[in-house]
Design a protein around this motif. Structure first.
Motif, short mmCIF file in Angstrom:
data_model
loop_
_atom_site.label_atom_id
_atom_site.label_comp_id
_atom_site.label_asym_id
_atom_site.label_seq_id
_atom_site.Cartn_x
_atom_site.Cartn_y
_atom_site.Cartn_z
N THR A 108 15.17 10.66 61.22
CA THR A 108 15.33 11.63 62.29
C THR A 108 14.54 11.11 63.48
N THR A 109 15.16 10.23 64.23
CA THR A 109 14.45 9.54 65.30
C THR A 109 13.98 10.47 66.41
N ASP B 40 22.73 26.24 56.06
CA ASP B 40 22.06 25.98 54.78
C ASP B 40 21.44 27.28 54.27
N PRO B 41 21.54 27.54 52.96
CA PRO B 41 20.94 28.77 52.41
C PRO B 41 19.42 28.77 52.39
N GLN B 42 18.80 27.59 52.53
CA GLN B 42 17.35 27.53 52.57
C GLN B 42 16.84 28.03 53.93
N GLU B 43 15.56 28.39 53.97
CA GLU B 43 15.02 29.02 55.17
C GLU B 43 14.56 28.03 56.23
N TRP B 44 14.36 26.77 55.87
CA TRP B 44 13.99 25.75 56.86
C TRP B 44 14.53 24.39 56.41
N PRO B 45 14.68 23.43 57.31
CA PRO B 45 15.20 22.11 56.94
C PRO B 45 14.32 21.41 55.90
N GLY C 107 8.89 21.56 58.13
CA GLY C 107 10.32 21.79 58.29
C GLY C 107 10.65 22.49 59.59
N ARG C 108 9.85 23.48 59.94
CA ARG C 108 10.06 24.21 61.21
C ARG C 108 9.82 23.30 62.41
N ASP C 109 8.86 22.41 62.30
CA ASP C 109 8.58 21.48 63.40
C ASP C 109 9.79 20.58 63.64
N LEU C 110 10.36 20.05 62.58
CA LEU C 110 11.55 19.22 62.70
C LEU C 110 12.71 20.04 63.26
N GLN C 111 12.87 21.25 62.77
CA GLN C 111 13.94 22.12 63.24
C GLN C 111 13.83 22.37 64.74
#
Length: 419
Positions: free
Chosen positions: A351-352, A205-210, A220-224
């Protein structure tokens, strides 16, 4: 064209359409174009209030009733497309006392004569049918990839309906490595589902985090991190230049020169409203079909609901606002004008591996994220300069804060009435 009627009605000639024997012969039907969650839930809500008005639903597919959100969370449970189908069109026709036209395409709308032009395929004109009021529930399509070269596009799939799901699930047989293009909401749900189903998943993905357009960076970083620890590989801040066949499957060339090898690719790049049919009627189009809080379009006899609609500037591809709209529009169509009111609409991301709830502020809202974080999760609150809560994002154990934040959060819409 196949015409499905309730048991109490006879099946009519393909070139004729009425409301059925129990309805007034001279009354044009209420017509709903689309049999997704929006079309069917509107029909169900309408029938609670009105059991007499002739009702017709038109479907470009087989008209099966199913929950579209389950498409991104069913591979790990081994669910087939047939198992996701909850109710057939025939059963829905009986339940709704409606006529359902399946595998039928609406070619165009003639607002002046209040008729629809139906086609079974591009060259086969079937019938013109009248409508009293018309509701467009035409949904949305997957956003297309642009500027990706290569010869492996036949191994690139998109999932937006049961047929797509069946096609992808069948193509997965014998595959182990999945290239997932897109780390938005649906992309993360598919990553979560695929890795739990035992596949090797790489996400680009071109974005920096999910979920960068919906979540602050910390969330987003936590999910990643959790998905990464479960086996999902992320290639963020990067784009795919080409997708080519190779002896081992497919090879993606990234814009930084890196190459990724996989067996199959799935694009999850978000949705765009289906507005082409509305354009044939000359309706006002913005990001979706522009409607007011009555869900009325620029034509007083045509309404829109669900993913195809933009309600007073709001375009929300979620189930909760769809249900709100179905209940309100059913009232309006039954003679009791009822404005839609969007309150606080939290979304549970499927996202279980890392439970995530988001309630993004309205695009363009002024304010900033205030984040508290520990190893158990992230609690992020979007507040304006007056301290008012306009949105929030929660991951992990922090989702226990959901109800507290809902009670404080400002609604998306004020509670104004019709003038």
């Amino acid at each position: 064209m196949v015409l499905v009627t309730p048991a109490s009605n006879s099946i009519e000639n393909d070139t004729e359409l009425s409301g059925g024997e129990a309805s007034s012969e001279n009354q044009a039907p209420l017509v709903i174009v689309g049999t997704g969650l929006a079309g069917y839930h509107l029909a169900l809500e309408f029938r609670k209030l009105d059991s007499v008005t002739p009702l017709v639903l038109i479907s470009s597919d087989d008209g099966a009733f199913y929950s579209k959100p389950l498409l991104s969370a069913s591979l790990s449970h081994g669910k087939t497309a047939q198992q996701l189908c909850q109710t057939s069109a025939e059963e829905m026709a009986r339940k709704l006392d409606a006529q359902i036209l399946v595998h039928t395409r609406v070619a165009s709308i003639s607002p002046h004569s209040k008729t629809l032009q139906l086609q079974q395929d591009v060259d086969n004109h079937i019938a013109d049918i009248p409508y009293d009021r018309l509701i467009l529930a035409t949904g949305a399509h997957c956003r297309k990839l642009t500027a990706i070269a290569g010869n492996a596009h036949a191994r690139l799939f998109r999932i937006n309906n049961l047929t797509d799901y069946h096609r992808f699930r069948t193509a997965l047989v014998g595959c182990q490595r999945v290239l997932l293009i897109g780390a938005g909401l649906i992309g993360c749900e598919f990553a979560n589902d695929l890795v739990q189903a035992g596949y090797e998943v790489a996400v680009v993905d071109p974005q920096e985090w999910p979920l960068a357009s919906l979540l602050p960076e910390a969330a987003g970083r936590d999910l990643q991190e959790v998905l990464n620890n479960s086996g999902v590989r992320f290639y963020l801040g990067k784009s795919i230049r080409s997708l080519n066949k190779n002896p081992k499957g497919i090879e993606a060339l990234l814009d930084n020169g890196e190459t990724l090898v996989a067996d199959i690719a799935l694009a999850a790049l978000g949705l765009e409203a289906n507005t082409a049919l509305a354009e044939t009627a000359g309706l006002k189009i913005q990001r979706g079909i522009a409607v007011d809080r009555k869900l009325q379009s620029s034509n007083p006899h045509i309404f829109a609901i669900g993913d195809c609609a933009e309600v007073e500037g709001h375009q929300l591809f979620y189930v909760a606002p769809l249900m709100t709209c179905a209940r309100a529009l059913a009232q309006t169509l039954s003679g009791n004008p009822c404005p839609v009111h969007y309150g606080v609409i939290p979304v549970a991301v499927k996202t279980t591996l890392r439970p995530t709830t988001l309630c993004p502020p309205h695009p363009g809202a002024e304010g900033s994220w205030q984040v508290s974080q520990d190893t158990k999760g992230v609690c992020a609150e979007f507040r304006n300069s007056r301290g008012e809560l306009l949105g929030f994002a929660l991951t992990g154990a922090a989702i226990t804060e959901r109800e507290r934040l809902i009670s404080e959060c400002m609604p998306l819409m004020d509670n104004k009435s019709f003038e």
